[in-house]
Structures are given as C-alpha cells and as structure tokens.
Design a protein around this motif. Sequence first.
Motif, PDB file in Angstrom:
ATOM      1  N   PHE A   1      26.560  -0.817   0.879  1.00  0.00           N
ATOM      2  CA  PHE A   1      28.083  -1.689   0.275  1.00  0.00           C
ATOM      3  C   PHE A   1      27.404  -3.038   0.852  1.00  0.00           C
ATOM      4  O   PHE A   1      26.474  -3.343   1.920  1.00  0.00           O
ATOM      5  CB  PHE A   1      28.882  -1.422   1.781  1.00  0.00           C
ATOM      6  CG  PHE A   1      29.675  -0.027   0.998  1.00  0.00           C
ATOM      7  CD1 PHE A   1      30.686  -0.063   0.098  1.00  0.00           C
ATOM      8  CD2 PHE A   1      29.569   1.104   1.548  1.00  0.00           C
ATOM      9  CE1 PHE A   1      31.663   1.077  -0.015  1.00  0.00           C
ATOM     10  CE2 PHE A   1      29.834   1.739   1.776  1.00  0.00           C
ATOM     11  CZ  PHE A   1      30.934   2.678   0.528  1.00  0.00           C
ATOM     12  N   GLY A   2      26.924  -4.053   0.309  1.00  0.00           N
ATOM     13  CA  GLY A   2      26.042  -4.784   0.754  1.00  0.00           C
ATOM     14  C   GLY A   2      24.872  -5.311   0.004  1.00  0.00           C
ATOM     15  O   GLY A   2      24.641  -4.424  -0.320  1.00  0.00           O
ATOM     16  N   SER A   3      24.247  -5.268   0.737  1.00  0.00           N
ATOM     17  CA  SER A   3      22.521  -5.725   0.974  1.00  0.00           C
ATOM     18  C   SER A   3      22.227  -4.735   2.235  1.00  0.00           C
ATOM     19  O   SER A   3      20.773  -4.518   2.016  1.00  0.00           O
ATOM     20  CB  SER A   3      21.913  -7.168   1.183  1.00  0.00           C
ATOM     21  OG  SER A   3      22.207  -7.607   2.245  1.00  0.00           O
ATOM     22  N   ARG A   4      22.466  -4.328   3.226  1.00  0.00           N
ATOM     23  CA  ARG A   4      22.126  -3.847   4.026  1.00  0.00           C
ATOM     24  C   ARG A   4      23.082  -2.440   4.155  1.00  0.00           C
ATOM     25  O   ARG A   4      22.063  -1.797   4.479  1.00  0.00           O
ATOM     26  CB  ARG A   4      21.631  -4.657   5.257  1.00  0.00           C
ATOM     27  CG  ARG A   4      21.479  -5.773   5.142  1.00  0.00           C
ATOM     28  CD  ARG A   4      21.652  -6.592   6.980  1.00  0.00           C
ATOM     29  NE  ARG A   4      23.181  -7.418   6.390  1.00  0.00           N
ATOM     30  CZ  ARG A   4      23.573  -7.857   8.031  1.00  0.00           C
ATOM     31  NH1 ARG A   4      23.000  -7.714   8.818  1.00  0.00           N
ATOM     32  NH2 ARG A   4      24.504  -8.091   8.327  1.00  0.00           N
ATOM     33  N   LEU A   5      23.627  -2.073   4.183  1.00  0.00           N
ATOM     34  CA  LEU A   5      24.743  -1.398   5.231  1.00  0.00           C
ATOM     35  C   LEU A   5      25.356  -0.296   3.470  1.00  0.00           C
ATOM     36  O   LEU A   5      24.897  -0.246   2.647  1.00  0.00           O
ATOM     37  CB  LEU A   5      26.288  -1.483   4.998  1.00  0.00           C
ATOM     38  CG  LEU A   5      27.384  -0.640   5.624  1.00  0.00           C
ATOM     39  CD1 LEU A   5      26.526   0.083   6.854  1.00  0.00           C
ATOM     40  CD2 LEU A   5      28.484  -1.787   5.785  1.00  0.00           C
TER      41      LEU A   5
ATOM     42  N   ASP B   1      17.790   5.016   1.989  1.00  0.00           N
ATOM     43  CA  ASP B   1      16.441   4.134   2.227  1.00  0.00           C
ATOM     44  C   ASP B   1      16.548   3.942   3.789  1.00  0.00           C
ATOM     45  O   ASP B   1      17.131   3.971   4.666  1.00  0.00           O
ATOM     46  CB  ASP B   1      17.702   2.915   1.618  1.00  0.00           C
ATOM     47  CG  ASP B   1      16.808   1.971   2.295  1.00  0.00           C
ATOM     48  OD1 ASP B   1      15.295   1.840   3.013  1.00  0.00           O
ATOM     49  OD2 ASP B   1      16.929   0.908   1.895  1.00  0.00           O
ATOM     50  N   PRO B   2      15.615   4.513   4.345  1.00  0.00           N
ATOM     51  CA  PRO B   2      15.610   4.726   5.754  1.00  0.00           C
ATOM     52  C   PRO B   2      15.332   3.518   6.454  1.00  0.00           C
ATOM     53  O   PRO B   2      15.833   3.290   7.822  1.00  0.00           O
ATOM     54  CB  PRO B   2      14.449   5.698   6.023  1.00  0.00           C
ATOM     55  CG  PRO B   2      14.257   6.462   5.058  1.00  0.00           C
ATOM     56  CD  PRO B   2      14.408   5.537   4.103  1.00  0.00           C
ATOM     57  N   ASP B   3      14.712   2.301   5.913  1.00  0.00           N
ATOM     58  CA  ASP B   3      15.104   0.916   6.361  1.00  0.00           C
ATOM     59  C   ASP B   3      16.288   0.588   6.133  1.00  0.00           C
ATOM     60  O   ASP B   3      16.569  -0.406   7.124  1.00  0.00           O
ATOM     61  CB  ASP B   3      14.198   0.468   5.800  1.00  0.00           C
ATOM     62  CG  ASP B   3      12.184   1.160   6.156  1.00  0.00           C
ATOM     63  OD1 ASP B   3      12.307   1.735   7.132  1.00  0.00           O
ATOM     64  OD2 ASP B   3      11.580   1.142   5.329  1.00  0.00           O
ATOM     65  N   ALA B   4      17.042   1.068   6.003  1.00  0.00           N
ATOM     66  CA  ALA B   4      18.628   0.614   5.699  1.00  0.00           C
ATOM     67  C   ALA B   4      19.467   0.323   6.955  1.00  0.00           C
ATOM     68  O   ALA B   4      19.136   1.144   7.967  1.00  0.00           O
ATOM     69  CB  ALA B   4      19.184   0.964   4.367  1.00  0.00           C
TER      70      ALA B   4
END
Length: 292
Positions: free
Chosen positions: A108-112, A123-126
């Motif tokens: 959801f969105g760019s980070r979540l 994506d472990p860095d998200a």
Amino acid sequence: MPWLQLKIDSSAEQAEQIGNMLSANGAQAVTFVDAKDTPMYEPKPGEVMLWPDTQVVGLFDASDDMPSIINNLQKAKVLGKDFNYRLEPLEDKDWEREWMENFHPMQFGSRLWICPSWREVPDPDAVNVMLDPGLAFGTGTHPTTALCLKWLDGIDVEDKVVVDFGCGSGILALAALKLGAKKVIGIDIDPQALQASMENASRNNVADRLKVYLPDDQPSLKADIVMANILSGPLIELQDTITDYCKKGGSLVLSGILAEQIAKIEAAYAKDITLDPSVIEGEWARVSGIKI
C-alpha cells in the motif's frame, strides 16, 4: 468431513423462523443469502437485515438422516408439505487453510506492506505489518481498509498520537505504529477485535505503544491523527465523538463509505473539518481533512 447444504427460498419475514427450524433439526450452521442480488448495505448495530427474497442455507453432516429432517420440516406450517428445497453436497475442504493460502502480502503506497504472519515478507527493508486477523475485520483486502492504508502511507505519522476508532484486527493501528507513531489508541465495540489487535501488536513488537478500549471505557484525549473505518451511519451518528478526538490542526480519515454516501459524510463533517478531495475506489470512498 463431507457436508450437505439444504437450501430453502424464503421471504425476509419467514427466514429467521426457517433458520431456527433448521438449527432445531441438527444444522451445524445456518446462513442467509440474497436470492436475487438485492443491495443491502448497512444494518445498524444489533440489527438483522434480510433481503425480500432470502435463501436460507442449513449445513448438515452428510451422515445425517436428511429424509427424516425434510419430513419434519414439511410438517411445519411455515413451510408446508410441498415446500421447494435443494440438497447439494459441499466440497470437503480445510476452509481455514484455504483462506490462509489465498491471503498474500500486499503493498500500500510506497513504504507499507501488510503480510500474513505465516508468510515470508517480500521486502525486508519495507515497513512490514505482520497480520493474523483472527475473528476481527481487517486484512487490507477490502477497498475501505486499502484506502486508509494508502492514506497513512502518504502522510507524516512519525511521533504522532493516533486514534483508531473501530480498530477491528488492528491493521490501521499497527500500520500507524510501524510508520513511526508514538502511541495509538484502538477503540472497538467487539472484545474479540481488541484481543486480535493486541495479539497482532505483540506479533509486531509494538504492544507497548498500543492501548485498546471498549467505547464505554475510552479515554478522553486529543490525537494528532484520527482514523474511523466503519460505516456511514455510525460515522454520521458519532460525528461529534469522532471529531472531538482530533486536536485542532490534526488529520482525520473516514472510510467504510459508499461512493453515493460521500455528500452526506462531507455535510456532517464540514463544520469541523477542512475537507480534502474525496477518493473513490470501486464503489467505496475515503473522506479526509484537517480539524479546524
């Protein structure tokens, strides 16, 4: 275990009585289904709303004596000797496992990301929220939740105090916490929702920053961000309560709103909120703004 479904077409007036008869004759579960695709959006809390043409479905063990059960039903005045029914086998599946296998990580969105607790994160860095909904509403798959998650991803949550009104599984509260919120207050009428929220908070190592309450126990506070993903009826009825949680200059987001209900929601909140343009996804909508 193999199952049989006994399906009986009914009216809204007779559906509950027929359902009770099925239960009395050994049905393991009874459900009410719309027989003619009639929209029915918003029951009030505690209200059972049924369609004018309702199909009552009883779930029976395949070993049950169905001829005897149907004979019992034929003796009831509400159905009569010649009532129409369909008896169908239900495919034997591990329904819980099937649901789990079809709940995938979602961005959801760019980070979540919302990730089922039993799957690897893509994506472990998200910002990853590990979720097991339990019996509470909220996995991110419904547009109302997705709209709120995208909104959260797009604002500054860092070090903010947040209220999640109608927290369900805790998905929005957890997202806010993983995005950096200082503290979240979750409120729900369902004790199982509060339990699911706290279990998911523990799973995400943020339980120390989440407090949950039933409505009668909710504290008095002013939050930087207020989220309410419920339904338009309660959103309007509880407008003063929801708005009062938000401090001046704070952000408010509302969802659980059908697109055709936007005008009513905006009219109810415009006196206290400077409204952003509403966002529509399919038939659902999100309303947001800043407290005046």
